[in-house]
Design a protein around this motif. Structure first.
Motif, PDB file in Angstrom:
ATOM      1  N   ALA A  72       0.849  -1.189   0.000  1.00  0.00           N
ATOM      2  CA  ALA A  72       0.000   0.000   0.000  1.00  0.00           C
ATOM      3  C   ALA A  72       0.885   1.240   0.000  1.00  0.00           C
ATOM      4  N   TYR A  73       0.280   2.368  -0.358  1.00  0.00           N
ATOM      5  CA  TYR A  73       1.075   3.573  -0.604  1.00  0.00           C
ATOM      6  C   TYR A  73       0.789   4.662   0.426  1.00  0.00           C
TER       7      TYR A  73
ATOM      8  N   GLN B  23     -17.698  -1.747  -0.850  1.00  0.00           N
ATOM      9  CA  GLN B  23     -16.351  -1.452  -1.343  1.00  0.00           C
ATOM     10  C   GLN B  23     -16.130   0.054  -1.468  1.00  0.00           C
ATOM     11  N   GLY B  27     -13.640   2.696   0.356  1.00  0.00           N
ATOM     12  CA  GLY B  27     -12.731   3.507  -0.450  1.00  0.00           C
ATOM     13  C   GLY B  27     -12.778   4.957   0.012  1.00  0.00           C
ATOM     14  N   TYR B  34      -6.422   9.583   3.934  1.00  0.00           N
ATOM     15  CA  TYR B  34      -5.252  10.112   3.236  1.00  0.00           C
ATOM     16  C   TYR B  34      -5.019  11.586   3.576  1.00  0.00           C
ATOM     17  N   ARG B  50      -8.396  -0.875   3.937  1.00  0.00           N
ATOM     18  CA  ARG B  50      -7.881  -1.270   2.627  1.00  0.00           C
ATOM     19  C   ARG B  50      -8.213  -2.728   2.316  1.00  0.00           C
ATOM     20  N   HIS B  53     -11.827  -2.870   1.428  1.00  0.00           N
ATOM     21  CA  HIS B  53     -12.032  -2.282   0.099  1.00  0.00           C
ATOM     22  C   HIS B  53     -11.608  -3.252  -1.012  1.00  0.00           C
ATOM     23  N   GLU B 128      -0.756  -8.763   0.325  1.00  0.00           N
ATOM     24  CA  GLU B 128      -1.722  -7.886  -0.328  1.00  0.00           C
ATOM     25  C   GLU B 128      -2.712  -8.677  -1.185  1.00  0.00           C
ATOM     26  N   HIS B 342      -6.868   1.473 -10.282  1.00  0.00           N
ATOM     27  CA  HIS B 342      -8.277   1.863 -10.239  1.00  0.00           C
ATOM     28  C   HIS B 342      -8.928   1.827 -11.615  1.00  0.00           C
ATOM     29  N   TYR B 346     -11.692  -0.978 -12.820  1.00  0.00           N
ATOM     30  CA  TYR B 346     -13.022  -0.474 -13.159  1.00  0.00           C
ATOM     31  C   TYR B 346     -13.332  -0.728 -14.629  1.00  0.00           C
ATOM     32  N   VAL B 350     -15.057  -4.347 -13.533  1.00  0.00           N
ATOM     33  CA  VAL B 350     -16.320  -3.805 -13.027  1.00  0.00           C
ATOM     34  C   VAL B 350     -17.288  -3.624 -14.190  1.00  0.00           C
ATOM     35  N   MET B 390     -14.512   8.116 -12.331  1.00  0.00           N
ATOM     36  CA  MET B 390     -13.341   7.242 -12.278  1.00  0.00           C
ATOM     37  C   MET B 390     -12.201   7.804 -13.124  1.00  0.00           C
TER      38      MET B 390
HETATM   39  C1  HEM Z   1     -14.881   5.779  -5.441  1.00  0.00           C
HETATM   40  C2  HEM Z   1     -14.107   5.965  -4.528  1.00  0.00           C
HETATM   41  C3  HEM Z   1     -12.834   5.226  -4.264  1.00  0.00           C
HETATM   42  C4  HEM Z   1     -11.892   5.699  -3.428  1.00  0.00           C
HETATM   43  C5  HEM Z   1     -11.924   7.012  -2.665  1.00  0.00           C
HETATM   44  C6  HEM Z   1     -10.835   4.709  -3.383  1.00  0.00           C
HETATM   45  C7  HEM Z   1      -9.705   4.833  -2.596  1.00  0.00           C
HETATM   46  C8  HEM Z   1      -8.689   3.910  -2.515  1.00  0.00           C
HETATM   47  C9  HEM Z   1      -7.534   4.027  -1.683  1.00  0.00           C
HETATM   48  C10 HEM Z   1      -7.232   5.198  -0.773  1.00  0.00           C
HETATM   49  C11 HEM Z   1      -6.764   2.928  -1.874  1.00  0.00           C
HETATM   50  C12 HEM Z   1      -5.465   2.585  -1.186  1.00  0.00           C
HETATM   51  C13 HEM Z   1      -4.286   3.159  -1.861  1.00  0.00           C
HETATM   52  C14 HEM Z   1      -3.069   2.883  -1.027  1.00  0.00           C
HETATM   53  O1  HEM Z   1      -2.677   1.738  -0.878  1.00  0.00           O
HETATM   54  O2  HEM Z   1      -2.496   3.806  -0.471  1.00  0.00           O
HETATM   55  C15 HEM Z   1      -7.434   2.105  -2.839  1.00  0.00           C
HETATM   56  C16 HEM Z   1      -6.943   0.913  -3.315  1.00  0.00           C
HETATM   57  C17 HEM Z   1      -7.538   0.200  -4.331  1.00  0.00           C
HETATM   58  N1  HEM Z   1      -8.781   0.440  -4.883  1.00  0.00           N
HETATM   59 FE1  HEM Z   1      -9.968   2.032  -4.534  1.00  0.00          FE
HETATM   60  N2  HEM Z   1     -11.141   3.672  -4.211  1.00  0.00           N
HETATM   61  C18 HEM Z   1     -12.354   3.954  -4.792  1.00  0.00           C
HETATM   62  C19 HEM Z   1     -13.001   3.178  -5.719  1.00  0.00           C
HETATM   63  C20 HEM Z   1     -12.483   2.032  -6.263  1.00  0.00           C
HETATM   64  C21 HEM Z   1     -13.094   1.294  -7.330  1.00  0.00           C
HETATM   65  C22 HEM Z   1     -14.404   1.638  -8.022  1.00  0.00           C
HETATM   66  C23 HEM Z   1     -12.255   0.251  -7.599  1.00  0.00           C
HETATM   67  C24 HEM Z   1     -12.373  -0.834  -8.617  1.00  0.00           C
HETATM   68  C25 HEM Z   1     -12.805  -0.731  -9.713  1.00  0.00           C
HETATM   69  C26 HEM Z   1     -11.131   0.328  -6.701  1.00  0.00           C
HETATM   70  C27 HEM Z   1     -10.082  -0.562  -6.690  1.00  0.00           C
HETATM   71  C28 HEM Z   1      -8.976  -0.472  -5.885  1.00  0.00           C
HETATM   72  C29 HEM Z   1      -7.818  -1.324  -5.990  1.00  0.00           C
HETATM   73  C30 HEM Z   1      -7.618  -2.470  -6.991  1.00  0.00           C
HETATM   74  C31 HEM Z   1      -6.914  -0.920  -5.009  1.00  0.00           C
HETATM   75  C32 HEM Z   1      -5.524  -1.482  -4.763  1.00  0.00           C
HETATM   76  C33 HEM Z   1      -4.612  -0.645  -5.638  1.00  0.00           C
HETATM   77  C34 HEM Z   1      -3.171  -1.045  -5.668  1.00  0.00           C
HETATM   78  O3  HEM Z   1      -2.753  -1.931  -4.948  1.00  0.00           O
HETATM   79  O4  HEM Z   1      -2.439  -0.432  -6.464  1.00  0.00           O
HETATM   80  N3  HEM Z   1     -11.311   1.416  -5.894  1.00  0.00           N
HETATM   81  N4  HEM Z   1      -8.623   2.726  -3.205  1.00  0.00           N
END
Ligand code: HEM
Ligand code: HEM
Ligand SMILES: [Fe+2]
Lengths: 144, 467
Positions: A72-73, B23, B27, B34, B50, B53, B128, B342, B346, B350, B390
């Protein structure tokens, strides 16, 4: 797509191509695994380091941090934290131990995990071992 | 709906959408953490949010894939599902196991969860996306086996089409590569290498087969284009996906302690990975242009076209952005990664699930082919709200990522991680705002299911061919 290119040709490309590249992936992976001792610092993989990895996993540290760029970041890279903390396992232990239970007002804070002394030693040993893995000169600098 | 057993898809789709909401809520919690670091601390630390999510994401996509399969396979095979009872039983097993796992994450510290679920016996947790307790992982395997058995028996019994065979191959691959989640050696480098055999070989391997098959199915239904043409496209798309994606795994073997030659292999092959995604875009637009009938479900057509475009943007373009080894040296594990993660998830997975839901749900609800015009308009609003927000989430994270990389890794005087995080917080606020729009889009989406009205139908002139 035109008529001379038939469905059965497409199917053969799919099965032939996929099989070929899957076997190649297995071959290359096997080759890499054989070559790992050169890079993966296994000579220092002690029981304490193995326990440290377990502590790392049981507390889900990867849920905030990256380790060699994966995770995670939300919090700093830890693959080189041993170097960033002046090559001091004590500094790492001290940091983990001193996290306030209720966090820091307005700021990101690491939870207090209440690790035992043995666990603290182990996690520090694990992070030292990680920092000695040869990762093609990554990260670019001490900040990770 | 041609076969009554297709109706088992419905609970799967409903559960998928419900978990999707969860989810997004988590998020948004993280997005706020953050910028307001102490938000919900220590009740819900960031790492817990996380896990919830990302695990909800994966679980609801799996529900979506399973529901899609139960709808698609009887129709392709021209026979009832082998055992609708088994499908319903597995639905409840999977839902309860999933819910218990999420409750576990939230109710007790992760270390306690690891302890009470026996992680000491077979340690698989704490990596992870694979944070689930080992017993949950075993449960997933059992559900997958039962599911594959059910689907396999149905296909064996009936007509064997290219679409159902490709789908089945993708699903078998999904189950097989998941088995690598049980391999967790003490050696960190080995652990990381094979961790990617789950994660990369899923999203840039076998899941593309599932994606291609579902897209092909909905395009046949919506456009009435000849099966031969569609199947040829499908074979070429998945051929390119695996030819590039298998060795493309190398783009994760640059900086984790693996040999140097992966810098070349990973760069060359993963640079070609956008090709199959671009072909999907061409595929969707070509088929819709060549359509031999007008389908009254315009929302489903929009989702199908959107999947093509957004999968190419998120996986293809944003993937290519950081996939060459010299670039990845600086972007590895930064907000650039999050931006790509993301939009790719999506745009590809998605959206394909929502495409299938859009196509199938009217029939599952007893309509002939489509929802009312009003309902479709709401659904299309939801499409645009979610998709555009997105895009903005991705753009803001990319902005944050570029600054982060520059300040922390590239400039003359690299700054510490936390200092940089403070300096780029504006981008995180903007991301959170875009996330709220996304949630609004999702609410509109759900609302669209409850908008009644007379079914949208075509005039005789519009309806050129029907089957
Ligand atoms: C709509 C509002 C959303 C917010 C505010 C949000 C926020 C976040 C945050 C803060 C993280 C963690 C980043 C970190 O590790 O520091 C994360 C991870 C992640 N989210 Fe979301 N998210 C949202 C929607 C979505 C949607 C719609 C999807 C899928 C389609 C998604 C898929 C993921 C994935 C796959 C990760 C892991 C990313 C990685 O490891 O690089 N998120 N999200
Ligand atoms: C739909 C398909 C795809 C999905 C869902 C997806 C998703 C993801 C996610 C979630 C991550 C972060 C993993 C982590 O947490 O460590 C990631 C990393 C990565 N992806 Fe993708 N991806 C897709 C396709 C692609 C493609 C086609 C490319 C290349 C053209 C690509 C290039 C990369 C690279 C280079 C990384 C590593 C980033 C880093 O070093 O931090 N991805 N992907
Ligand atoms: Fe990948």
């Amino acid at each position: 797509m035109n008529e001379t290119f038939t469905k059965s040709m497409a199917r053969n490309i799919f099965f032939g191509g996929s099989l070929f590249f899957f076997l190649l992936l297995i071959g290359l992976t096997t080759h890499s695994v054989r070559g790992l001792p050169e890079q993966d610092n296994r000579q220092n993989l002690t029981e304490e380091v193995a326990l440290g990895k377990k502590v790392w996993e049981d507390n889900n540290c990867i849920g905030c941090h990256t380790l060699l760029g994966e995770g995670a970041y939300f919090a700093p890279e830890l693959g080189n934290v041993y170097e960033r903390f002046g090559h001091s396992k004590e500094a790492i232990k001290g940091f983990i131990q001193s996290r306030p239970v209720n966090g820091i007002p307005g700021r990101r804070s690491m939870p207090q995990f209440n690790l035992t002394d043995q666990e603290l030693d182990a996690i520090a040993a694990f992070l030292k071992y990680s920092s000695e893995i040869k990762a093609n000169n990554w990260p670019p600098n001490i900040q990770g | 709906m041609k076969y009554t057993s297709q109706s088992v898809a419905k609970p799967y789709f409903i559960a998928a959408i419900g978990l999707f909401v969860g989810q997004i809520l988590f998020g948004l919690i993280m997005g706020l953490q953050y910028v307001m670091g102490d938000f919900l601390f220590p009740e819900i630390p960031f790492n817990v949010a996380r896990m919830v999510h990302t695990n909800l994401l994966i679980v609801w996509l799996l529900f979506g894939f399973m529901g899609s399969t139960y709808y698609l396979v009887p129709e392709e095979s021209q026979t009832e599902l082998y055992s609708p009872k088994l499908a319903l039983l597995l639905f409840w097993v999977f839902l309860v196991a999933g819910a218990l796992t999420i409750v576990g994450y939230l109710a007790v510290p992760y270390a306690t969860l690891a302890k009470i679920t026996g992680n000491d016996l077979l340690p698989t947790m704490g990596r992870e996306f694979l944070e689930q307790p080992t017993i949950t992982k075993i449960g997933i395997v059992i559900v997958a086996l039962g599911f594959l058995f059910n689907v396999g028996m149905t296909i064996l019994r009936g007509r064997k089409t290219v679409i159902s065979m490709v789908l089945l191959l993708g699903l078998v691959g999904l189950a097989v590569f998941f088995l690598f989640s049980f391999y967790n050696p003490d050696n960190l480098v080995l652990d990381k290498m094979f961790w990617w055999w789950v994660v990369h070989l899923w999203v840039e391997g076998v899941w593309e087969l599932i994606l291609g098959a579902i897209l092909a199915f909905t395009l046949i239904k919506i456009t009435g284009v000849d099966r031969e043409v569609i199947e040829k496209w499908l074979y070429m798309i998945i051929a390119m996906a695996l030819i590039t994606g298998l060795l493309g795994t190398g783009h994760h073997y640059y900086y984790i302690g693996t040999p140097e030659y992966w810098l070349w292999i990973g760069s060359v092959f993963s640079a070609m990975e956008p090709v199959p995604f671009f072909m999907m875009t061409l595929f969707a637009f070509n088929m819709v242009n060549k359509r031999r009938r007008q389908h009254p479900n315009r929302a489903a057509t929009l989702w199908a076209l959107g999947t093509g475009v957004m999968a190419f943007l998120g996986a293809g373009v944003w993937g290519f952005l950081h996939t060459l080894a010299p670039v990845n040296y600086y972007t590895h594990g930064s907000q650039i990664t999050a931006a790509h993660g993301h939009m790719a998830f999506y745009g590809a997975y998605v959206m394909i699930v929502l495409t299938m839901i859009s196509y199938a749900m009217p029939m599952l609800n007893g309509r002939d082919a489509a929802n009312s015009n009003k309902s479709q308009v709401a659904e299309m609003w939801a499409f645009w709200l979610m998709t555009v927000s997105m895009v903005f989430i991705t753009l803001f994270l990319t902005g944050a990522g570029i600054l982060q990389v520059y300040l922390q890794r590239y400039s003359e005087n690299p700054l510490p991680f936390m200092v940089v995080q403070d300096q780029i917080s504006l981008f995180y606020w903007l991301r959170e705002a875009a996330g709220v729009i996304f949630l609004i889009g999702l609410v509109v989406y759900i609302t669209s299911f409850f908008i009644k009205g007379e079914e949208a139908r075509l005039t005789k002139a519009e309806n050129v061919i029907s089957d």
